[in-house]
Design a protein around this motif. Structure first.
Motif, PDB file in Angstrom:
ATOM      1  N   ALA A 188       0.822  -1.212   0.000  1.00 36.20           N
ATOM      2  CA  ALA A 188       0.000   0.000   0.000  1.00 36.20           C
ATOM      3  C   ALA A 188       0.851   1.256   0.000  1.00 36.20           C
ATOM      4  N   THR A 189       2.085   1.151   0.501  1.00 35.24           N
ATOM      5  CA  THR A 189       3.039   2.250   0.440  1.00 35.24           C
ATOM      6  C   THR A 189       4.435   1.677   0.508  1.00 35.24           C
ATOM      7  N   ALA A 190       5.422   2.482   0.159  1.00 34.61           N
ATOM      8  CA  ALA A 190       6.810   2.047   0.264  1.00 34.61           C
ATOM      9  C   ALA A 190       7.269   2.134   1.716  1.00 34.61           C
ATOM     10  N   PHE A 191       8.199   1.279   2.088  1.00 38.09           N
ATOM     11  CA  PHE A 191       8.714   1.251   3.456  1.00 38.09           C
ATOM     12  C   PHE A 191       9.296   2.602   3.862  1.00 38.09           C
ATOM     13  N   VAL A 192       9.983   3.275   2.919  1.00 38.59           N
ATOM     14  CA  VAL A 192      10.605   4.559   3.254  1.00 38.59           C
ATOM     15  C   VAL A 192       9.572   5.589   3.678  1.00 38.59           C
ATOM     16  N   ASN A 193       8.319   5.465   3.220  1.00 43.36           N
ATOM     17  CA  ASN A 193       7.286   6.418   3.628  1.00 43.36           C
ATOM     18  C   ASN A 193       6.872   6.214   5.077  1.00 43.36           C
ATOM     19  N   ILE A 194       6.930   4.981   5.547  1.00 45.31           N
ATOM     20  CA  ILE A 194       6.674   4.708   6.968  1.00 45.31           C
ATOM     21  C   ILE A 194       7.790   5.314   7.814  1.00 45.31           C
ATOM     22  N   VAL A 195       9.024   5.093   7.380  1.00 46.05           N
ATOM     23  CA  VAL A 195      10.178   5.644   8.099  1.00 46.05           C
ATOM     24  C   VAL A 195      10.099   7.166   8.145  1.00 46.05           C
ATOM     25  N   ARG A 196       9.730   7.762   7.028  1.00 47.32           N
ATOM     26  CA  ARG A 196       9.652   9.219   6.961  1.00 47.32           C
ATOM     27  C   ARG A 196       8.559   9.754   7.879  1.00 47.32           C
ATOM     28  N   ALA A 197       7.409   9.108   7.891  1.00 49.99           N
ATOM     29  CA  ALA A 197       6.318   9.548   8.762  1.00 49.99           C
ATOM     30  C   ALA A 197       6.728   9.451  10.228  1.00 49.99           C
ATOM     31  N   ALA A 198       7.449   8.384  10.578  1.00 50.64           N
ATOM     32  CA  ALA A 198       7.903   8.219  11.965  1.00 50.64           C
ATOM     33  C   ALA A 198       8.883   9.323  12.352  1.00 50.64           C
ATOM     34  N   SER A 199       9.798   9.656  11.442  1.00 45.87           N
ATOM     35  CA  SER A 199      10.794  10.682  11.753  1.00 45.87           C
ATOM     36  C   SER A 199      10.175  12.069  11.846  1.00 45.87           C
ATOM     37  N   GLU A 200       9.057  12.289  11.129  1.00 44.56           N
ATOM     38  CA  GLU A 200       8.399  13.600  11.125  1.00 44.56           C
ATOM     39  C   GLU A 200       7.250  13.680  12.118  1.00 44.56           C
ATOM     40  N   GLY A 201       6.983  12.582  12.826  1.00 42.13           N
ATOM     41  CA  GLY A 201       5.923  12.582  13.829  1.00 42.13           C
ATOM     42  C   GLY A 201       4.529  12.641  13.248  1.00 42.13           C
ATOM     43  N   ARG A 202       4.341  12.126  12.024  1.00 39.88           N
ATOM     44  CA  ARG A 202       3.032  12.137  11.376  1.00 39.88           C
ATOM     45  C   ARG A 202       2.371  10.771  11.471  1.00 39.88           C
ATOM     46  N   SER A 203       1.058  10.757  11.495  1.00 40.30           N
ATOM     47  CA  SER A 203       0.330   9.494  11.433  1.00 40.30           C
ATOM     48  C   SER A 203       0.309   9.008   9.984  1.00 40.30           C
ATOM     49  N   ILE A 204      -0.022   7.745   9.793  1.00 45.51           N
ATOM     50  CA  ILE A 204      -0.100   7.171   8.452  1.00 45.51           C
ATOM     51  C   ILE A 204      -1.555   6.811   8.145  1.00 45.51           C
ATOM     52  N   PRO A 205      -1.928   6.750   6.875  1.00 45.13           N
ATOM     53  CA  PRO A 205      -3.316   6.414   6.534  1.00 45.13           C
ATOM     54  C   PRO A 205      -3.682   4.984   6.928  1.00 45.13           C
ATOM     55  N   GLU A 206      -4.939   4.783   7.187  1.00 42.12           N
ATOM     56  CA  GLU A 206      -5.424   3.442   7.477  1.00 42.12           C
ATOM     57  C   GLU A 206      -5.252   2.548   6.245  1.00 42.12           C
ATOM     58  N   GLY A 207      -4.815   1.333   6.482  1.00 41.38           N
ATOM     59  CA  GLY A 207      -4.631   0.395   5.386  1.00 41.38           C
ATOM     60  C   GLY A 207      -3.196   0.262   4.909  1.00 41.38           C
ATOM     61  N   ASP A 238      -0.178   4.563  13.571  1.00 40.30           N
ATOM     62  CA  ASP A 238       1.066   4.992  14.220  1.00 40.30           C
ATOM     63  C   ASP A 238       2.258   4.406  13.449  1.00 40.30           C
ATOM     64  N   PRO A 239       3.082   5.259  12.823  1.00 37.51           N
ATOM     65  CA  PRO A 239       4.196   4.724  12.035  1.00 37.51           C
ATOM     66  C   PRO A 239       5.223   3.968  12.881  1.00 37.51           C
ATOM     67  N   HIS A 240       5.378   4.357  14.158  1.00 37.74           N
ATOM     68  CA  HIS A 240       6.320   3.651  15.029  1.00 37.74           C
ATOM     69  C   HIS A 240       5.849   2.218  15.281  1.00 37.74           C
ATOM     70  N   LYS A 241       4.539   2.051  15.479  1.00 44.76           N
ATOM     71  CA  LYS A 241       3.996   0.701  15.622  1.00 44.76           C
ATOM     72  C   LYS A 241       4.087  -0.065  14.300  1.00 44.76           C
TER      73      LYS A 241
END
Length: 332
Positions: A185-204, A216-219
């Motif tokens: 549904a997304t690339a792994f780097v987008n999860i890492v980026r969201a975690a580093s920027e403190g942003r939530s990620i979309p459902e799914g 929660d990108p950290h989870k």
């Protein structure tokens, strides 16, 4: 400092990145291939696959997941088929070494295939097809990666993000048509980026370590990613796996070691099918350009990546996060 951005001339960024590669254990050939690919991603706006991902390569060089001195072994099994063993090096180097030969064979036979095993993960997959498109060729590239994607929520990770990319030239345009997407549904780097920027990620996008869908990108980093579109995305991931790992003899995603920890190379695969449209008819580019104009007039979004020629030739500037720049400099 967390929000500070630094602007550098491209030539200075190239020199800095090359020096960091060499200090981390890369040969001059490996450093050039990796830096070229990194800057190419930045030039077309794929910043998340530029210097942030470049740090994964530097860390992997230093920790032994990438053999910085590897020399790919290249075999011409058939006139239109080139097979390479990356010998635990980067995927980009094998591609660079066969590039001119691959283009020549595609133009001679109408089609040519490059398949490679035993490399570190392939990076921005659009890089490969974009280069071929700029040389007038149509291509499809697939690559697998260590398992981090579940076919359904709550299931075990069985596939990599397993991206596929398609590229083709268009007459009258410096912008090749490039489609580059993961089967997750997304690339792994987008999860890492969201975690580093403190942003939530979309459902799914991902589940946590208990298999529950999370925002929660950290989870998510402790859990697994999800295939896009459920079974349809999982089918695409399997197709990519067969072409990238099965055909090349590379590690299946389930067997590939982590690309961010340990000392083992993921040993993943890459396959590129290249076609010469002029082998069938010289009006291909014009017909495609006209069709794209029709679609755009109907409000259809057409993916494409405009290549920055000034940056390609060493001119221009790039902007990056100060933390990323400091991390790169720490390797020197």
């Amino acid at each position: 400092m967390s929000d500070e951005r630094i602007t550098l001339p491209v030539a200075e960024a190239r020199s800095l990145a090359t020096e960091a590669c060499l200090s981390a254990g890369a040969s001059h050939l490996t450093a050039k291939s990796l830096v070229d690919a990194t800057l190419s991603a930045i030039e077309v706006g794929r910043d998340e696959l530029g210097f942030p991902h470049f740090l994964d390569y530097l860390q992997s060089l230093r920790e032994g997941r990438i053999d910085g001195g590897a020399s790919p072994r290249i075999v011409h099994r058939l006139p239109a088929l080139i097979h390479a063993d990356a010998n635990r090096g980067i995927a980009q180097l094998g591609f660079d070494l066969v590039y001119d030969d691959l283009v020549d064979r595609a133009r001679t036979f109408g089609v040519a295939i490059f398949t490679q095993r035993n490399s570190y993960t392939a990076g921005e997959l659009g890089y490969y097809v974009r280069r071929l498109a700029l040389d007038g060729l149509v291509s499809l590239a697939v690559a697998n990666s260590p398992a981090m994607v579940a076919a359904t929520p709550g299931a075990k990770a069985v596939y990599g993000t397993n991206p596929l990319a398609f590229g083709t030239p268009m007459s009258g345009s410096e912008r090749p048509l490039v489609i580059d997407q993961s089967s997750s549904a997304t690339a792994f780097v987008n999860i890492v980026r969201a975690a580093s920027e403190g942003r939530s990620i979309p459902e799914g996008w991902a589940t946590d370590e208990n298999g529950e869908v999370t925002l929660d990108p950290h989870k998510a980093l402790r859990g697994v990613l999800l295939a896009f579109g459920g079974p349809r995305g999982a089918n695409i991931a399997l197709m990519v796996e067969v072409l990238a790992a099965g055909l090349s003899g590379a590690s299946w995603s389930l067997d590939a070691p982590d690309f961010r920890s340990g000392a083992e190379c993921p040993g993943t695969g890459l396959t590129i099918v290249t076609l010469s449209p002029n082998a069938i008819g010289e009006d291909f580019g014009a017909r495609l350009a006209e069709q794209v104009r029709r679609l755009e007039q109907l409000g259809v979004y057409i993916p494409g990546q405009k290549v920055s020629l000034s940056a390609k030739n060493g001119g221009g500037f790039i902007t990056l996060d100060a933390r990323i720049l400091a991390a790169i400099r720490s390797y020197i």
